[in-house]
Scaffold this active site. Structure first.
Site, PDB file in Angstrom:
ATOM      1  N   LYS A 128       0.896  -1.137   0.080  1.00 52.55           N
ATOM      2  CA  LYS A 128       0.085   0.002   0.073  1.00 52.55           C
ATOM      3  C   LYS A 128       0.655   1.318   0.078  1.00 52.55           C
ATOM      4  O   LYS A 128       0.410   2.248  -0.589  1.00 52.55           O
ATOM      5  CB  LYS A 128      -0.934   0.074   1.266  1.00 52.55           C
ATOM      6  N   LYS A 146     -11.770  -4.510  -7.183  1.00 52.31           N
ATOM      7  CA  LYS A 146     -12.336  -3.297  -7.619  1.00 52.31           C
ATOM      8  C   LYS A 146     -11.535  -2.568  -8.387  1.00 52.31           C
ATOM      9  O   LYS A 146     -11.836  -1.831  -9.106  1.00 52.31           O
ATOM     10  CB  LYS A 146     -12.882  -2.609  -6.117  1.00 52.31           C
ATOM     11  N   LYS A 182      -6.591 -11.998  -8.697  1.00 52.12           N
ATOM     12  CA  LYS A 182      -7.773 -11.842  -7.831  1.00 52.12           C
ATOM     13  C   LYS A 182      -8.804 -10.907  -8.245  1.00 52.12           C
ATOM     14  O   LYS A 182      -8.335  -9.880  -8.675  1.00 52.12           O
ATOM     15  CB  LYS A 182      -7.087 -11.350  -6.354  1.00 52.12           C
TER      16      LYS A 182
END
Ligand code: TRP
Length: 336
Positions: free
Chosen positions: A119, A204, A201
């Protein structure tokens, strides 16, 4: 006897972030199991809006999404009478325990978290301390409720390990305080892949909007996305190494119909991928239709939602308060 058994029912805790819509991957991998777990355990489910602000959020949007996420988990079958369903920021014990647990977590441990590394690479302009201590907040969520089992996806396994380490360390230094939680990684359908790139995976943030199905997508959209799913160049519907696209579709189809892989292979023997993709899309659309209807009904009744999350927070707080008091006592905070 029966009462004793009821008292010993295990406690399950899980959280989901209010970041936009719930995807088919989130649903089949997590939220659907949350519903089933209610029958066997005492379940506590939270919309973790405090976790959400570790990345930039538009406040109005976050507020809206928090309510939507809450409505959505109820629509997915979380029963607010059977389980405790609440919004994280409503239970202030989460913020309070966080400080104490942060003092029982090592800098080095947090530095090793792969999600933090990912992140911070993705948001180099906002590597805030909250992003770094996110796993401590998550440990608090779990430990406050003396949780036995935590259903999480594989991506959260490292955070769960840390929660266990913090609990063991605190118990070791201050005496038995926390239940040490175990992970609960569901058997089937744990990982749903992107329809556009079945090696990644479902997410969004898929660069191709057709790769990701949302549980509130209208049936036509769902079917369209499945029709354009990436498959492979042979013609056989069977589960085999290297057939990532077909394997993914078979997993999804199996999850929503309950059919085994053998049954699916039998059903589509001699048929083309087009038929198969249409069948999967239709089955998913049918499976999700009642959830979408229930969601719309809930969103039209804000007073009911408010009553549910208010009561949920009260119930959660009652449990959390007991743990927090114990923790404050153990660390030597003078009671007021
Ligand atoms: N970190 C989890 C996620 O991003 C969400 C979460 C927060 C959670 N607190 C939790 C999950 C406690 C399980 C238990 O998916």
């Amino acid at each position: 006897m029966e009462n004793q058994a009821a008292e010993r029912k295990k406690i399950v805790f899980s959280g989901i972030q209010p970041s936009g819509q719930i995807t088919l991957g989130n649903y089949l991998g997590a939220v659907r199991n949350w519903k089933q777990l209610q029958e066997e355990y005492n379940c506590i489910y939270s919309i973790v809006n405090m976790h959400a602000i570790t990345v930039r959020q538009d406040p109005a949007e976050l507020k809206k999404r928090t309510l939507e996420a809450y409505a959505l988990i109820l629509a997915c079958g979380i029963d607010p009478e059977k389980s405790i369903a609440f919004i994280q920021s409503h239970v202030k014990e989460h913020a309070e325990i966080n400080w104490v647990l942060a003092c029982y977590t090592q800098f080095g441990e947090l530095s090793r978290m792969t999600q933090f590394k990912d992140k911070s690479q993705k948001n180099p302009d906002n590597i805030n301390a909250g992003l770094f201590t996110y796993p401590v907040l998550m440990a608090g969520d779990i430990l406050l409720y003396q949780t036995d089992l935590v259903p999480v996806g594989i991506d959260q396994k490292q955070h769960l390990e840390l929660a266990r380490d913090i609990a063991i360390r605190f118990n070791g230094q201050r005496g038995n305080t926390f239940v040490v939680p175990d992970g609960y990684i569901p058997k089937a359908g744990a990982k749903i892949m992107s329809l556009a790139d079945p090696t990644k995976k479902m997410s969004k943030s898929d660069p191709n909007p057709r790769g990701c199905v949302y549980i509130l997508d209208p049936p036509e959209t769902i079917i369209k996305k499945f029709k354009s799913a990436v498959t492979d160049s042979d013609m056989e519907v069977c589960y085999r190494e290297g057939k990532d696209g077909i394997n993914n579709l078979m997993t999804i189809y199996s999850c929503v119909t309950g059919k085994t892989y053998e049954e699916i292979e039998e059903e589509f023997k001699g048929k083309g991928y087009g038929d198969f993709k249409l069948a999967v899309g239709t089955a998913v659309a049918e499976h999700l239709a009642p959830i979408r209807e229930k969601y719309n009904a809930l969103m039209a009744d804000k007073a009911y939602l408010e009553k549910c999350y208010t009561e949920g927070a009260e119930k959660a707080s009652r449990i959390a308060r007991r743990t927090l008091e114990k923790v404050y006592k153990k660390v030597g905070f003078l009671p007021k």
